[in-house]
Write an enzyme that holds these catalytic residues in place. Structure first.
Site, mmCIF file in Angstrom:
data_model
loop_
_atom_site.group_PDB
_atom_site.id
_atom_site.type_symbol
_atom_site.label_atom_id
_atom_site.label_comp_id
_atom_site.label_asym_id
_atom_site.label_seq_id
_atom_site.Cartn_x
_atom_site.Cartn_y
_atom_site.Cartn_z
ATOM 1 N N ASP A 40 -8.852 -16.477 -16.346
ATOM 2 C CA ASP A 40 -9.919 -16.983 -15.049
ATOM 3 C C ASP A 40 -11.070 -18.097 -15.868
ATOM 4 O O ASP A 40 -11.519 -17.795 -16.775
ATOM 5 C CB ASP A 40 -10.568 -15.560 -14.614
ATOM 6 N N ASP A 64 -1.609 -1.277 -3.760
ATOM 7 C CA ASP A 64 -1.922 -0.639 -5.003
ATOM 8 C C ASP A 64 -0.998 -0.432 -6.223
ATOM 9 O O ASP A 64 0.235 -1.319 -5.807
ATOM 10 C CB ASP A 64 -2.352 0.845 -4.842
ATOM 11 N N GLU A 106 -6.943 -20.925 -16.490
ATOM 12 C CA GLU A 106 -7.281 -21.810 -15.182
ATOM 13 C C GLU A 106 -8.500 -22.567 -15.451
ATOM 14 O O GLU A 106 -9.468 -22.224 -16.001
ATOM 15 C CB GLU A 106 -7.689 -20.518 -14.204
ATOM 16 N N ASN A 153 -0.305 4.292 -0.187
ATOM 17 C CA ASN A 153 -0.942 5.758 0.195
ATOM 18 C C ASN A 153 -1.556 5.777 1.535
ATOM 19 O O ASN A 153 -2.325 6.454 2.176
ATOM 20 C CB ASN A 153 -1.772 6.412 -0.768
ATOM 21 N N HIS A 155 -3.963 -17.002 -4.879
ATOM 22 C CA HIS A 155 -4.906 -16.351 -3.785
ATOM 23 C C HIS A 155 -6.050 -17.104 -3.458
ATOM 24 O O HIS A 155 -6.878 -16.833 -2.796
ATOM 25 C CB HIS A 155 -5.090 -15.185 -4.810
ATOM 26 N N ASP A 156 -6.083 -18.410 -4.214
ATOM 27 C CA ASP A 156 -7.217 -19.218 -3.735
ATOM 28 C C ASP A 156 -7.285 -20.157 -2.965
ATOM 29 O O ASP A 156 -7.853 -21.027 -2.440
ATOM 30 C CB ASP A 156 -8.121 -19.807 -4.977
ATOM 31 N N ASP A 165 0.833 -1.198 0.106
ATOM 32 C CA ASP A 165 -0.045 0.285 -0.030
ATOM 33 C C ASP A 165 0.968 1.237 -0.027
ATOM 34 O O ASP A 165 1.570 1.605 1.026
ATOM 35 C CB ASP A 165 -0.924 -0.182 1.315
ATOM 36 N N ASP A 173 -4.510 -10.748 -15.366
ATOM 37 C CA ASP A 173 -5.562 -11.621 -15.423
ATOM 38 C C ASP A 173 -6.808 -11.042 -16.372
ATOM 39 O O ASP A 173 -7.394 -9.889 -16.486
ATOM 40 C CB ASP A 173 -6.388 -11.437 -13.890
ATOM 41 N N ASP A 176 -4.173 3.968 2.589
ATOM 42 C CA ASP A 176 -5.532 3.646 2.982
ATOM 43 C C ASP A 176 -5.935 2.245 3.367
ATOM 44 O O ASP A 176 -6.914 1.756 3.286
ATOM 45 C CB ASP A 176 -6.305 4.041 1.583
#
Ligand code: ISL
Ligand code: CA
Length: 558
Positions: free
Chosen positions: A199, A29, A254, A23, A327-328, A21, A98, A25
């Site tokens: 995907d 990013d 995928e 910034n 990520h899964d 990150d 992706d 928040d």
């Protein structure tokens, strides 16, 4: 077999929301990624696969896209994207995007139009059907629980969504849909990106007539009903002719539920469809009763059998992708290694050696190169992921499962295990953000973090770095033929690779106890390419005794 750069590359997957990150928040990013390119350069990877960065209402963290040609507000701007791409290219790193085109967001203008009336020109961009006696048009279930059909009052019809109700499936049988998707892909290629990870691409062609599917488990028809559908290869060949073949790209599909036979077609070496696919069989071996939810570990003998089947089944005909993490998926150290402090690092290295010495293109998921582990979830409130939350609700409320029994299973397998922030250093939020992270940081960043591992010679990071460098140096690691030894051994994963006059022996003790393994006589004077394990400073592998310590691994080269 054709030789190409994407067979010789190592890919690193970034899940932008959780990487860096810039910034404050609390959300990773694009500028955060640009800041960390030198880190990736140090690791030595060739390609970044970027999980979706497009505009999205974030029902499924960016896998629900409302504009394929705009950047998600939280991630930055198109100018930030262009700068990231340019900075990556300046370092010799390619960027693969992706591509999520089985479905869009329900907030995509195509769907907004499609939904507006029965005779809108975009109506047929999606699957709209009449209900059957007040019930959905067929019995298909969504991968995220419940029916795959959502009733829409406005036009008194149902639309199909194989994932969340905010992810309506695109109708690939409609040539206008394919034209729109291909043109959008072309515009990204013209921008200079280096490929696509596609995907659930094995789901785009639905069986004619959308028939009911057999109910294997639970209330709904088996979600596998639309896998590898009747026209999927036609559509990919068309995509290849229209778009892919005009550029020098890395493409990976995928493809849950893909078989070796199907993969030979999807990833054929003539290059008429994709470069490679992600298969899931090896990741499903620790499931139970037809669900992924379970606390079992990955069983080694079936794992060896499965990976070997893919190694041999595609050799010379198609190309493998090699992965244990994304990520899964929960973290591989928990599934196959030992997350305890004694063997965490040794097991992370052993697992890495085992995978990276195979034939195929390796994919590393952010944090894997540090041996990151699962998150210690304490309650259902800790989850952010729609799949975990919906499954918990459905299995407890509708199927009466005891929450005390189910919770540990969801905790072990939740996709959120992979989505906690990247652990850069020991500071409060692991150096990921100066604000409040969108999902909690794993408290073990005190022990596991990049800063510490960059400084220490025997870290997991250095081990990955070495494996990547070896792949770049030894052609046998990329192209050699694979053969499994000791298929029935419950602890050892041992295999050879052969290319012309060269031979590689890969020995991994994937157990927490000592074992004896004495390599064949021919390897007596072989070169040791890499060696890892607990307390191995003063022993050489392949010494007379053949003792292998817990999670010890080595690679010999002739
Ligand atoms: O995560 C899974 C394991 O339970 C799979 O069912 C997963 O949903 C499937 O592999 C498809 O994944 C991809 O498409 C989904 C998205 O949620 C995943 O993050 C993505 O990788 C829908 O776009
Ligand atoms: Ca941010």
């Amino acid at each position: 077999m054709n030789k190409t750069w994407w067979k010789e590359s190592v890919v690193y997957q970034i899940y932008p929301r959780s990487f860096m990150d810039s910034n404050g928040d609390g959300i990773g990013d694009l500028n955060g990624i640009t800041e960390k390119l030198d880190y990736l350069k140090k690791l030595g990877i060739d390609v970044i696969w970027l999980s979706p960065v497009y505009r999205s209402p974030n029902d499924d963290n960016g896998y629900d896209i409302s504009d394929y040609e705009a950047i998600m507000d939280e991630f930055g701007t198109m100018a930030d994207f262009d700068r990231m791409l340019e900075e990556a290219h300046a370092r010799g790193i390619r960027i693969v995007m992706d591509l999520v085109v089985n479905h869009t967001s329900d907030e995509h203008p195509w769907f907004v139009e499609s939904r507006s009336s029965r005779n809108n020109s975009k109506r047929d961009f999606y699957f709209w059907r009449e209900g059957k006696n007040g019930s959905p048009p067929n019995n298909w279930g969504s991968f995220f629980s419940g029916s795959a059909w959502e009733y829409d009052e406005k036009t008194d019809m149902y639309y199909l969504h194989q994932f969340s109700r905010k992810q309506p499936d695109l109708n690939w049988d409609n040539p206008h849909v394919r034209r729109e998707v291909f043109d959008m892909m072309t515009r990204w290629c013209e921008k200079g990106i280096d490929g696509f990870r596609m995907d659930v691409i094995s789901l785009i062609s639905k069986p004619d007539g959308l028939p009911d599917a057999p109910v294997v488990n639970g209330l709904y028809g088996d979600g596998g009903c639309a896998f590898n559908g009747p026209y999927v290869h036609d559509y990919l060949q068309e995509m290849n002719e229209e778009v892919l073949s005009h550029y020098d790209l890395l493409t990976v599909g995928e493809t849950p539920n893909v078989t070796v036979e199907e993969a030979r077609q999807y990833a054929n070496d003539e290059g008429t469809e994709l470069n490679m696919v992600f298969q899931f069989e090896h990741m499903n071996l620790d499931g139970e009763n037809g669900y992924k939810w379970s606390t079992r570990k990955l069983p080694l003998v079936p794992l060896k059998e499965n990976l070997s089947k893919w190694q041999i089944g595609l050799d010379g005909l198609a190309w493998n992708s090699l992965y244990f993490c994304n990520h899964d998926q929960p973290r591989i150290v928990n599934r196959l290694g030992d997350p305890g402090s004694l063997f965490r690092e040794a097991s992370a290295k052993c697992i890495a050696t085992c995978l990276h010495m195979m034939q195929g293109t390796p994919f590393i998921y952010q944090g894997e190169e540090l041996g990151m582990t699962n998150y210690p979830f304490r309650s259902i409130k800790d989850f952010r992921d729609i799949e975990s939350i919906n499954a918990y609700r459905e299995l407890t409320e509708q199927r009466g499962m005891d929450p005390a029994v189910l919770f540990p299973m969801i905790a072990a397998k939740s996709r959120d295990n992979a989505r906690t922030p990247m652990q850069w250093d020991v500071t409060e939020n692991a150096g990921f953000t100066t604000g409040t992270p969108w999902i909690p940081v794993n408290p073990n960043h005190i022990e596991i973090n990049a800063r510490e591992q960059l400084l220490r010679k025997d870290s997991v990071f250095q081990h990955y770095k070495k494996l990547i460098a070896m792949r770049h140096h030894y052609e046998i690691i990329v192209y050699g033929h694979y053969q499994l030894l000791l298929p029935e051994d419950p602890d050892l994963f041992v295999y050879t690779r052969d290319l012309e006059d060269h031979r590689l022996l890969v020995v991994c003790n994937l157990s927490d106890h000592n074992r004896i393994y004495v390599p064949d006589e021919v390897f007596r004077h072989a070169e040791v390419l890499i060696h890892s394990g607990p307390d191995i400073q003063d022993c050489s592998p392949c010494a007379e005794s053949g003792i292998l310590r817990p999670y010890e691994s080595y690679v010999l080269y002739l």
